[in-house]
Design an enzyme around this catalytic site. Structure first.
Site, short mmCIF file in Angstrom:
data_model
loop_
_atom_site.label_atom_id
_atom_site.label_comp_id
_atom_site.label_asym_id
_atom_site.label_seq_id
_atom_site.Cartn_x
_atom_site.Cartn_y
_atom_site.Cartn_z
N ASP A 92 6.96 11.55 8.59
CA ASP A 92 6.68 10.48 7.63
C ASP A 92 5.40 10.85 6.87
O ASP A 92 4.80 11.91 7.09
CB ASP A 92 6.57 9.13 8.37
CG ASP A 92 6.87 7.97 7.45
OD1 ASP A 92 7.33 6.92 7.92
OD2 ASP A 92 6.66 8.11 6.21
N GLU A 146 5.64 -2.52 4.60
CA GLU A 146 5.01 -1.87 5.76
C GLU A 146 3.89 -2.69 6.37
O GLU A 146 4.02 -3.90 6.54
CB GLU A 146 4.56 -0.46 5.36
CG GLU A 146 5.72 0.40 4.84
CD GLU A 146 5.37 1.86 4.72
OE1 GLU A 146 5.70 2.46 3.69
OE2 GLU A 146 4.78 2.41 5.67
C1 GLC Z 1 6.47 5.53 4.00
C2 GLC Z 1 7.50 4.98 4.97
C3 GLC Z 1 8.82 5.71 4.94
C4 GLC Z 1 9.07 6.29 3.56
C5 GLC Z 1 8.01 7.33 3.29
C6 GLC Z 1 8.15 7.95 1.88
O1 GLC Z 1 5.20 5.49 4.58
O2 GLC Z 1 7.10 4.85 6.33
O3 GLC Z 1 9.83 4.76 5.32
O4 GLC Z 1 10.36 6.88 3.51
O5 GLC Z 1 6.68 6.82 3.44
O6 GLC Z 1 7.88 6.98 0.90
#
Ligand code: GLC
Length: 584
Positions: free
Chosen positions: A289, A484
């Site tokens: 991530d 988030e």
């Molecule tokens: C974010 C998320 C993830 C996402 C990634 C790219 O922090 O946790 O779900 O796909 O970054 O944007």
């Protein structure tokens, strides 16, 4: 595949003659042989994903970067399908200048429609799709498939073929800011809905990235990126969504920021290499991530990289600045040369990346070609139908809903009545989303005005203070857009004071009050609901807010049921149990 490998072999042979009279390398007829043609720099380049804003012209070909992404809200100057296509295709064309011409793949969070793209259709977030499934599993699965298929089609219209979706987490604590990205607290619903989403996205032409493995919905107090205490049985209980998606062909998977039993998932070798790759037999690519390696044990970025790659991470989303991916490449090269990361681990990672790219179809045809549009009338009609099915009627005193079409004077109030951004929630145009006319769509108010045109008078006053007498008041309240950790509510998910003030204004009309709640999860409403004649959970329905009027004033029953247990307060009495909902 054959074409590109032959081309590669030809390119290598030409280069070999040009450089020296070395024996021509064996023709690469397979991915394994393609890996054998790659230099260490090219291998590590493929393991690197950079954010579009952190790269310059020439980087993709010079470093043979494996992937570029858009973080939430990271859009080209021209946020149109053409603007996206020109940007993405430009990256792909540049990747064809690299020695082996392995195409770069562009990734994006198209999680409820192609939600970064202006005027794309936005579907209900997964909580709403889960509400359909809680009432009718087949209808829910069809909705997830259709939303996935249309999302993929609108992605293709912009030249993008890889989405970081669907979320397969099972949200078991609604204090978690990502509850709305999960379909339900019920793992069976998450399993068949995730499977349908994977099939819809893949049939629509997109590659999926199932996420976030594992335990994200079980963290203590619902803290995003927190720690989940899971024994083997608890882990087993969370695996069905991943097993089903992998069997359906998912070839990329994103690891969770969270920890399991105190070990960060991004360095959890037992769960990534052991459980996922060996026990579940996942042959695809595991991606990190967002800059997640910085959270790992180890005193330096170099140590964190070693921990992540040796645990089984194959591609690293090295974001938060150019230095993040440049130093990732430099430090991993050092780690391999000094033997801390074995070449066998690098070769396995690169083979998985190439296998993923092959499954996504980009080795044979790197670019989609410009076709299709976003936000079409037909796609919006489908989204509106799905959103209507997602609505849950939780309270209907004195059969007020059935009487609504007979009323002559209706007041519409509340912050969410004329507010596309609040209807859509986070991950819409920007990462966090925002109030107001964020993109093209139909507000709840407009849908009601159109539905009762010529039959009743509609007055709109956001504050609920309009002069006059009304037969009923429809008040739209709920949560501000968030994504988030911004959405974590560790103590309560109470109605905001601004909404309480509006409610107490409209109580003074002494007529039936119908509350529509725009939220990513059940809110802790205490006893306030006792002042309401009706309560409708609309979740985050997306751009097609006309869905509300279709059910309130059309001949459509409420078929949604709550996919989450609705408590009066956190840990308090259950107000509406999982699966509850009235028909009319
Ligand atoms: C974010 C998320 C993830 C996402 C990634 C790219 O922090 O946790 O779900 O796909 O970054 O944007």
């Amino acid at each position: 595949m054959k074409k590109i490998v032959l081309t590669i072999a030809a390119a290598v042979i030409l280069l070999s003659f040009a450089a020296c009279k070395k024996e021509a390398p064996p023709e690469a007829g397979s991915l394994e042989e393609l890996v054998s043609l790659m230099t260490l720099e090219e291998k590590i380049g493929q393991m690197t994903q950079a954010e579009r804003g952190d790269i310059r012209a020439g980087d993709i070909s010079k470093y043979a970067l494996g992937s570029v992404l858009s973080g939430g809200g990271s859009t080209p100057a021209q946020n149109t399908p053409g603007g996206w296509y020109r940007m993405v295709n430009g990256f792909i064309v540049e990747s064809q200048q690299s020695r082996l011409r392995i195409p770069v793949i562009y990734g994006i969070d198209a999680v409820h429609g192609h939600n970064n793209v202006l005027n794309a259709v936005i579907f209900p977030h997964n909580v709403g799709l889960g509400a359909i499934a809680a009432g009718n599993p087949e209808k829910g699965a069809q909705a997830a498939y259709t939303a996935g298929y249309i999302t993929a089609q609108e992605m293709i219209a912009t030249g993008i073929r890889w989405t970081f979706a669907p979320v397969l987490g099972v949200a078991e604590d609604i204090r978690w800011g990502r509850t709305y990205e999960s379909y339900s607290e019920n793992v069976d619903i998450v399993t068949f809905m995730g499977l349908s989403a994977v099939k819809g996205l893949q049939d629509g032409g997109a590659a999926v990235c199932i996420k976030h493995f594992i335990g994200e919905g079980q963290t203590l107090s619902g803290r995003n990126q927190g720690n989940a205490l899971l024994d083997r049985a608890a882990l087993e209980r969370l695996l069905p969504p991943y097993r089903a998606a992998i069997e359906a062909g998912a070839m990329s998977l994103m690891i969770s920021f969270s920890s399991v039993n105190g070990i960060k998932m991004h360095e959890h070798k037992e769960l990534i290499t052991g459980l996922l790759k060996e026990d579940l037999g996942f042959k695809g690519m595991v991606i990190s991530d967002w800059d997640a390696l910085r959270q790992l044990s180890g005193n330096t970025y170099k140590e964190q990289i070693a921990n992540a790659i040796n645990a089984g991470i194959d591609m690293v989303m090295a974001t938060n600045g150019r230095n993040s991916w440049e130093s990732f490449i430099r430090l991993l090269t050092e780690l391999v040369k000094e033997g801390t990361v074995p070449m066998s681990r690098i070769d396995d990672a690169v083979l998985r990346i190439l296998r993923f790219k092959q499954s996504a179809g980009i080795l044979d045809s790197p670019s989609t070609g410009r076709s299709g549009e976003v936000g079409t009338v037909a796609n919006r009609a489908q989204a509106r139908d799905i959103a209507a099915d997602s609505l849950v009627l939780l309270r209907n005193e004195n059969n007020v809903i059935a009487n609504l079409p007979s009323y002559q004077n209706i007041l519409v109030a509340g912050r969410g009545a004329d507010n596309i951004g609040m209807q859509c929630g986070g991950w819409t145009i920007t990462w966090q989303g925002f109030h107001g006319r964020s993109t093209e769509g139909t507000t709840i108010l407009k849908g009601i005005q159109e539905a009762v045109k010529g039959k009743a008078n509609v007055t709109y006053d956001a504050e609920g203070r309009a002069e006059g007498n009304f037969d009923a008041v429809i008040v739209v309240i709920g949560e501000d857009p968030y994504a988030e950790t911004e959405g974590d509510r560790i103590n309560n998910i109470d109605i905001q004071k601004r909404d309480i003030d509006i409610l107490w204004d409209v109580y003074s009309y002494e007529c039936p009050v119908i509350v529509i709640m725009l939220s990513g999860r059940p809110m802790t409403i205490g006893d306030e609901y006792k002042n309401w004649d009706a309560l409708i959970a609309a979740w985050l329905p997306g751009t097609e807010g006309g869905c509300i009027a279709d059910v309130l004033f059309g001949n459509r029953d409420f078929t949604g049921r709550t996919p989450y247990t609705w408590q009066q307060s956190i840990g308090g009495e259950v107000l509406y149990p999982y699966g509850f909902g009235l028909t009319k």
